[in-house]
Scaffold this motif. Structure first.
Motif: not given
Length: 275
Positions: A71-73, A215-235
């Motif tokens: 949960k902390q991760n 750079i913007h495209s890279s950040y946008e993609s990374r943001e989406t990926g991290l958000s999905q990973q965080a949701a998976q960890l919460e589950s």
């Protein structure tokens, strides 16, 4: 009618026996050991009730600890996603300013604006300063994501990497681009007054826009990926917490609550929510 001698004798004997029984009972229950034992046998004892089952706590301890760690991760990865989102918005602001500067040159070339106008040149210069402001002020919790001159701290290393604790035994880095290294210093409002100068500025703006867009495209993609990973960890954290509860020998929830959950999950809610 007067009582006979036999009747008076029987009444006396009965009264004596009742009195003796009463005296014995009072003695036993008031202070005698027999009375104490009888009370202990007949009356319920207020023994303290343990709030937790030590066996349950031991057998589920690892699962519960893992659930808290995951949960902390999840929260850590969410923060990484926020950082990427902020950096993305900062870069988007730079792109907007670059587009406005390019439009000024187009308007000069079309005759709508004058390249020699001090107002036009001042607007061009202000947009450049706006870009530099985005670079120096885009930050999250003291971490500057676009300005490499502010890197090399405990939070972000000299290469623009921030370590994220994302797993029980490790994590990964999120890395930002040194936007301040791009050639914004050559943006010069004084060159707007002649055709060759404008062509030079236009080429510079096109190159900067291409870099910023990447750079913007890279950040946008990374943001989406991290958000999905965080949701998976919460589950995962929720699943581990449920697994810990299921491993308990003495569930903390009542039998009635468990049966009610089963009934509602099988037959729907007991409340009429259709109205």
């Amino acid at each position: 009618m007067a009582l006979s001698e036999l009747e008076r004798y029987l009444i006396y004997q009965t009264s004596s026996q009742l009195l003796q029984q009463d005296l014995i009972t009072m003695a036993l229950f008031q202070g005698g050991e027999v009375g104490t034992n009888l009370r202990n046998m007949l009356l319920p004892q207020n023994t303290p009730q343990s709030l937790t089952n030590p066996f349950d706590e031991a057998i589920t301890g690892t699962l519960r600890a893992d659930s808290r760690a995951v949960k902390q991760n999840s929260k850590n990865v969410h923060e990484a996603s926020y950082m990427m989102g902020i950096a993305k918005e900062g870069v988007a602001g730079i792109q907007t300013a670059l587009d406005a500067m390019s439009q000024i040159i187009d308007d000069i070339d079309s005759g709508t604006l004058s390249g020699s106008s001090s107002t036009v040149q001042e607007n061009y210069k202000n947009l450049k300063n706006q870009i530099l402001g985005y670079i120096s002020n885009t930050e999250y919790n003291g971490i500057y994501m676009l300005d490499s001159t502010k890197w090399g701290t405990e939070q972000i290393d000299k290469n623009g990497s921030v370590y994220i604790q994302a797993f029980i035994n490790g994590g990964f880095n999120v890395t930002f681009s040194a936007v301040d290294d791009l050639n914004f210093s050559d943006l010069d409002e004084t060159k707007l007054g002649n055709t060759s100068g404008r062509m030079e500025q236009k080429a510079l703006l096109d190159g900067l826009s291409a870099s910023i867009e990447s750079i913007h495209s890279s950040y946008e993609s990374r943001e989406t990926g991290l958000s999905q990973q965080a949701a998976q960890l919460e589950s995962q954290s929720i699943i581990l917490a449920k697994a810990a509860e299921n491993r308990r020998q003495s569930p903390t929830r009542s039998l009635e609550a468990i049966i009610l959950d089963f009934v509602t999950s099988s037959n729907g809610s007991i409340l009429d929510e259709s109205g």
